[in-house]
Design an enzyme around this catalytic site. Sequence first.
Site, PDB file in Angstrom:
ATOM      1  N   ILE A  97      13.330 -27.606  36.928  1.00 58.72           N
ATOM      2  CA  ILE A  97      14.220 -28.541  37.605  1.00 58.72           C
ATOM      3  C   ILE A  97      13.467 -29.738  38.172  1.00 58.72           C
ATOM      4  O   ILE A  97      13.948 -30.872  38.099  1.00 58.72           O
ATOM      5  CB  ILE A  97      15.005 -27.805  38.711  1.00 58.72           C
ATOM      6  CG1 ILE A  97      16.019 -26.834  38.074  1.00 58.72           C
ATOM      7  CG2 ILE A  97      15.709 -28.782  39.641  1.00 58.72           C
ATOM      8  CD1 ILE A  97      16.663 -25.875  39.043  1.00 58.72           C
ATOM      9  N   GLY A  98      12.289 -29.512  38.723  1.00 56.34           N
ATOM     10  CA  GLY A  98      11.499 -30.616  39.262  1.00 56.34           C
ATOM     11  C   GLY A  98      11.127 -31.624  38.192  1.00 56.34           C
ATOM     12  O   GLY A  98      11.238 -32.839  38.387  1.00 56.34           O
ATOM     13  N   SER A 100      19.450 -22.195  46.427  1.00 51.88           N
ATOM     14  CA  SER A 100      19.950 -21.308  45.374  1.00 51.88           C
ATOM     15  C   SER A 100      21.220 -20.646  45.871  1.00 51.88           C
ATOM     16  O   SER A 100      21.414 -20.477  47.082  1.00 51.88           O
ATOM     17  CB  SER A 100      18.906 -20.246  45.034  1.00 51.88           C
ATOM     18  OG  SER A 100      19.469 -19.241  44.210  1.00 51.88           O
ATOM     19  N   TYR A 148      13.498 -13.284  49.000  1.00 51.49           N
ATOM     20  CA  TYR A 148      13.898 -14.527  48.331  1.00 51.49           C
ATOM     21  C   TYR A 148      15.216 -15.047  48.888  1.00 51.49           C
ATOM     22  O   TYR A 148      15.358 -16.237  49.216  1.00 51.49           O
ATOM     23  CB  TYR A 148      14.010 -14.281  46.826  1.00 51.49           C
ATOM     24  CG  TYR A 148      14.441 -15.477  46.019  1.00 51.49           C
ATOM     25  CD1 TYR A 148      13.766 -16.701  46.129  1.00 51.49           C
ATOM     26  CD2 TYR A 148      15.505 -15.399  45.129  1.00 51.49           C
ATOM     27  CE1 TYR A 148      14.153 -17.793  45.381  1.00 51.49           C
ATOM     28  CE2 TYR A 148      15.894 -16.490  44.371  1.00 51.49           C
ATOM     29  CZ  TYR A 148      15.216 -17.696  44.499  1.00 51.49           C
ATOM     30  OH  TYR A 148      15.613 -18.780  43.754  1.00 51.49           O
ATOM     31  N   SER A 184       7.413 -28.694  35.956  1.00 52.60           N
ATOM     32  CA  SER A 184       8.226 -27.909  35.024  1.00 52.60           C
ATOM     33  C   SER A 184       9.631 -27.740  35.591  1.00 52.60           C
ATOM     34  O   SER A 184       9.898 -28.052  36.759  1.00 52.60           O
ATOM     35  CB  SER A 184       7.606 -26.534  34.761  1.00 52.60           C
ATOM     36  OG  SER A 184       7.580 -25.761  35.951  1.00 52.60           O
TER      37      SER A 184
END
Length: 244
Positions: free
Chosen positions: A15-16, A133, A146, A13
């Site tokens: 970006i991958g 990110s 994160y 799903s």
Amino acid sequence: MTNKIAIVTGGNSGIGYATAKEMIANGIKVIITGRRKDAIEKAALEIGAIPFVADQASLQDIGHLYNFVKEQFSQIDILFINAGITGEGSLIENASESNFDNVININFKGAYFTLSKFVPLLNEGASVVFLSSIVAATHKANSSVYQASKAALNSIAKTAASELASRKIRVNIVSPGPTRTEVLSKSGMDEATVSGIFDNLVNIIPLKKLGIPEDVAKMVMYLSSDSASFITGSEFLIDGGFML
């Protein structure tokens, strides 16, 4: 790019998925991984990829993936370490060990050992791309684990670029800003909350739009091509100017 072999972790799903699809459109044979058998097989069927069920947080699964790839293909040309989660938002004082372990095990430990395991299978001149990110360079409340996981990932990527340069293997980082994927929904937020967050972000992004997975996919594709043969140890922000 014909006859090249690529691995995309977390490829069912977002970006991958978009990156695997872009690679396949350019003649690359792609193995995609994911934790859920039904999801990874469905995605692979849709885009013509090779599915492999593996959890990036599991060193045992990484080992199984390595054995499969070595047996079937011997070498690889592209490694896109994409799988990751945001985890639960909380202040440092309220942090839970379980959330810390989940985020670090997937985003950092799993990514680190995926690279570690596959270094021997990387062809000379291969490309490794880490999905990071923009949060690696931010320090917002309620996102300490994160943010730290992505900052650690960036550090390792640059060290790997130095270690692998003698084999002409390039290691780079793509760091998306606000991108419309399912990652917030998967973290447990309801649809109304997610929509509200995205609407607010559009107003503060200089280009006045959200990114889409295909934006990132095209950058990964470029970094994996011979056009980027003199680029290594670099980070590319894909954020519509958010970090300006």
